[in-house]
Design an enzyme around this catalytic site. Sequence first.
Site, PDB file in Angstrom:
ATOM      1  N   GLU A 161       0.831  -1.210   0.000  1.00 52.66           N
ATOM      2  CA  GLU A 161       0.000   0.000   0.000  1.00 52.66           C
ATOM      3  C   GLU A 161       0.859   1.251   0.000  1.00 52.66           C
ATOM      4  OE1 GLU A 161       0.953   1.495   2.942  1.00 52.66           O
ATOM      5  OE2 GLU A 161       1.918  -0.459   3.276  1.00 52.66           O
ATOM      6  N   GLU A 304       4.584  -0.595   0.995  1.00 50.81           N
ATOM      7  CA  GLU A 304       4.614  -0.783  -0.465  1.00 50.81           C
ATOM      8  C   GLU A 304       4.515  -2.257  -0.863  1.00 50.81           C
ATOM      9  OE1 GLU A 304       8.188   0.918  -2.153  1.00 50.81           O
ATOM     10  OE2 GLU A 304       7.829   2.897  -1.283  1.00 50.81           O
TER      11      GLU A 304
END
Lengths: 340, 340
Positions: A161, A304
Amino acid sequence: LDKDAIQQATQRQQQLTKPAGSLGRLEEIAIRLAGIQGTPIPKIQRRDVIVMAADHGVTREGVSAYPAEVTPQMVLNFLSGGAAINALARQAEAAVSIVDVGVATELHHPQLIERKIALGSANMVEGPALTSEQLFKAIQVGFDVLDEIAHQGSDLVAIGEMGIGNTTAASAISATLLQQPVEALTGYGTGINEQQRQHKIQVLQRAVQQNQPDPHDPLDVLAKVGGLEIAALTGVVIAAAAHRIPVLIDGFISSSAALIACALQPRITDYLFAGHASVEPGHRLILAQLGLTPLLSLDMRLGEGTGAVLAMHILEAALRTHREMATFADAGVSERTENT
Amino acid sequence: LDKDAIQQATQRQQQLTKPAGSLGRLEEIAIRLAGIQGTPIPKIQRRDVIVMAADHGVTREGVSAYPAEVTPQMVLNFLSGGAAINALARQAEAAVSIVDVGVATELHHPQLIERKIALGSANMVEGPALTSEQLFKAIQVGFDVLDEIAHQGSDLVAIGEMGIGNTTAASAISATLLQQPVEALTGYGTGINEQQRQHKIQVLQRAVQQNQPDPHDPLDVLAKVGGLEIAALTGVVIAAAAHRIPVLIDGFISSSAALIACALQPRITDYLFAGHASVEPGHRLILAQLGLTPLLSLDMRLGEGTGAVLAMHILEAALRTHREMATFADAGVSERTENT
């Protein structure tokens, strides 16, 4: 999970040319993947990482070390291949899907999956972060993206994310579901100091007080104190389990999405692997609740999907040894001395 | 280590598009490899794993769960590509060198590096495991094998071993050098039970009593209670540091070789990375003495170099992110908000 495949994989592990149990967690991984894929010798051919991006209204309360404009900037960095997740995905030969589910800026790019639901969530201090309609749309984005990847034949999905402010949402979600005080699940995010952390805790307490999320209703929690990217990742996790695709979860935020998914359907944990142990204090508590032990512990705290993609090599090692090693009989190697 | 390269690599890490420090140990690895290679952006192109094999006279005391004949059988398994180390080396694209430095059986194979010094070590319960001549010959084998690999351009060497009975030697070496009672460094090896472990401890106590190895003389310890493959690995570690090639050490046995090397020359630790934490209790104590933190902790206890080769992916991830990530300036990403 497929019990026959698990039994056959377990037997195979005992016949391979090594002392029983000596490959430790690699053996457990291979056996569980056999159960997930329903075959005694599982294989991972296509790997994916899905990065959901969205902004958070709560950043207006000053909870992050970075300005909210970093969310779209980093999305563009992902799309041009310059972020940590890109480097690690190239190494792991994983396809990267970047999804705008609610970045607070207009973003267009040929490789961007454009599924923007709103220009960020609302400020959870003032009321629910998401409306019910936004919540269900975001979960649907997760279903759709996973379905497309499943259709393309993915065997393993890592989740990640991007969203400045999203450790605040993850703290609120996990504190509520684990019924812990928010301070126990509030860390330094991208790098705030202790004074700022105390402020973040106060913001979280106000958000919880304002919204009164119901710890027995995971979707209520997700709407009131969650975020669009977390809701979309919840959809990815649910859909992956439905497709029998194993999911590597990453750090604190993606794990809070997995926590919601497993609160809705506990058997989903069978499909989850914890890529790594983040430095965020709440992460450990979520993993304990899910009964997952992280594969790596490298003091990372980037998100991420980086820790999840890095752990793909461990899953591959488990499958390589399981598939490629000779048995005692094949190799003419003596087994244990008796009475030991 | 090259201080300029370390400084430049450290600066680069601070400019990459991530919160400073958020890649945790990956950042430290990239920076140390910069210091080892003497360049701010290091690269690993050729990877090697060296597996030293030898037998141990002490197996006649019944210290292992497996018969000594397993040593040559496993060497042949390595040469036909059927062992765990082969599967993991294929995954990591590492070249495998198998060296017979003292297997107690005649062995010939076109891919085997045939440097047999003796048909195994002597039984350390009755006297020194190795003569001085055997010791120096074995260390020279390590030098020669590493020199050849360095000549071929290796950038990273993992070390592994095969030798039924060699956890007994590793326990004797490490207990002596760390000046700890042998029971603190004696585990279950390939899978003995508690009763057998007590017997192994008694054998070790007799061996130490008989030989009186001098804890201030690492080569005396290596000769009296070591083994041919451990001596050869000591040579590999010394020669690798001399060639400025980083070394990934594996479990308890290869770490006991590294312990000897570092006792002879403490600066060698700059070149060492601990691949993983073995289940063997003595391993943790050796790593603490060397100041190394293991990269992986997956409950493995196989040896062969498996934990070291598996950790190659972590080193590669460190270098990929260090080399391939965009800087804040390149990617147009905002840095931290002030006063944080």
